[in-house]
Design an enzyme around this catalytic site. Structure first.
Site, PDB file in Angstrom:
ATOM      1  NE  ARG A  91      -3.668   0.102   0.327  1.00 26.09           N
ATOM      2  CZ  ARG A  91      -4.687   0.426  -0.645  1.00 26.09           C
ATOM      3  NH1 ARG A  91      -4.634  -0.188  -1.784  1.00 26.09           N
ATOM      4  NH2 ARG A  91      -5.398   1.479  -0.566  1.00 26.09           N
ATOM      5  CG  HIS A 109      11.836  -1.324  -3.736  1.00 20.80           C
ATOM      6  ND1 HIS A 109      10.574  -1.149  -4.069  1.00 20.80           N
ATOM      7  CD2 HIS A 109      12.529  -1.125  -5.030  1.00 20.80           C
ATOM      8  CE1 HIS A 109      10.514  -1.098  -5.222  1.00 20.80           C
ATOM      9  NE2 HIS A 109      11.581  -0.975  -6.055  1.00 20.80           N
ATOM     10  CG  LEU A 144       6.539   4.329  -3.776  1.00 17.09           C
ATOM     11  CD1 LEU A 144       5.711   3.783  -2.502  1.00 17.09           C
ATOM     12  CD2 LEU A 144       5.683   4.105  -5.131  1.00 17.09           C
ATOM     13  CG  ASP A 145       9.595   2.067  -3.465  1.00 13.09           C
ATOM     14  OD1 ASP A 145       9.339   1.496  -2.318  1.00 13.09           O
ATOM     15  OD2 ASP A 145       9.084   1.795  -4.632  1.00 13.09           O
TER      16      ASP A 145
HETATM   17  C1  GRF Z   1       9.663  -8.776  -1.407  1.00 15.05           C
HETATM   18  O1  GRF Z   1      10.337  -8.994  -2.766  1.00 15.05           O
HETATM   19  C2  GRF Z   1       9.950  -7.586  -1.132  1.00 15.05           C
HETATM   20  O2  GRF Z   1      11.125  -6.841  -1.319  1.00 15.05           O
HETATM   21  C3  GRF Z   1       8.630  -6.728  -1.976  1.00 15.05           C
HETATM   22  O3  GRF Z   1       7.755  -7.657  -1.578  1.00 15.05           O
HETATM   23  C4  GRF Z   1       8.208  -9.034  -1.653  1.00 15.05           C
HETATM   24  C5  GRF Z   1       7.385  -9.469  -0.380  1.00 15.05           C
HETATM   25  O4  GRF Z   1       7.873 -10.879  -0.112  1.00 15.05           O
HETATM   26  N1  GRF Z   1       8.488  -5.310  -1.167  1.00 15.05           N
HETATM   27  P1  GRF Z   1       7.458 -11.453   1.204  1.00 15.05           P
HETATM   28  O5  GRF Z   1       5.782 -11.332   1.474  1.00 15.05           O
HETATM   29  O6  GRF Z   1       8.196 -10.916   2.117  1.00 15.05           O
HETATM   30  O7  GRF Z   1       7.577 -13.132   0.972  1.00 15.05           O
END
Ligand code: GRF
Length: 209
Positions: A91, A109, A144-145
């Protein structure tokens, strides 16, 4: 004991890695709650099985981002967290939410930021012809990010890689660097000050996987 709240939207493998590292390495911390914006988030079951409080604030039940974020923050704050960890929480958060947790809100990320903010990072890296890809742990700021970077992991992009294959390679590295970053925070080795990362010298903030 530092109190950690983790937010997820799905699988929750990063959350699992953090819960396991916390227990195995005996951090001066406890994951006190795992929350999701979707009741189907698979990671909720893992948390519940490990005796961690779970909560769901369904974004679809709210008329605005502000209202959702306020309800989410109220639930998070009821657990009095020292640190809030976004682990696959899909989100976009309002400035008000982000500012409320300034300096105690981390995200991971799946790209080498500042490249490839946003979605579909692995396919975009492949399409661009990148020879390396990776993941970034950063403090969350309203853009964001784009918050200040805590650590990064670098993995190769192989010839004929698919987004799924690259994603799996990056995810393994995520499970190393995210628990490490959370450990640094809860042991006082990592802080956010005036928009910059302040980190005690010691462990490397870069992983070549
Ligand atoms: C991961 O690749 C994370 O970097 C990204 O969403 C994915 C989540 O994976 N934001 P998980 O739910 O931790 O397995």
């Amino acid at each position: 004991m530092k109190r950690i709240v983790i937010l997820i939207s799905g699988r929750g493998s990063n959350m699992e890695a953090i819960v396991q590292s916390c227990a195995r390495e005996g951090w001066p911390a406890q994951v006190v709650a795992v929350m999701a914006n979707r009741p189907q988030a698979a990671g909720l079951a893992y948390a519940a099985q490990h005796g961690i409080a779970t909560g769901v604030v369904e974004h679809s039940q709210f008329d605005s981002r502000e209202a959702f974020d306020e309800a989410l923050a109220a639930l998070i704050d009821s657990h009095q967290p020292d640190l809030v960890v976004l682990a696959g929480f899909m989100r976009i958060l309002t400035d008000g939410f982000v500012n409320h947790y300034a300096g105690r809100l981390l995200n991971i990320h799946p790209s080498l930021l500042p490249a490839f903010a946003g979605l579909h990072t692995h396919q975009r890296a492949i399409d661009a012809g990148c020879k390396v890809a990776g993941a970034t742990v950063h403090f969350v700021t309203p853009t964001l990010d784009h918050g200040p970077i805590v650590s990064q992991a670098v993995v190769p992009v192989l010839p004929d890689d698919t987004a799924a294959a690259l994603s799996a390679r990056v995810l393994q590295a995520e499970h190393v660097i995210y628990p490490a970053a959370v450990r640094w925070f809860v042991t006082g080795q990592l802080q956010w000050r005036d928009g910059r990362v302040v980190q005690a010298a010691g462990e490397p903030q870069l992983l070549f996987a």
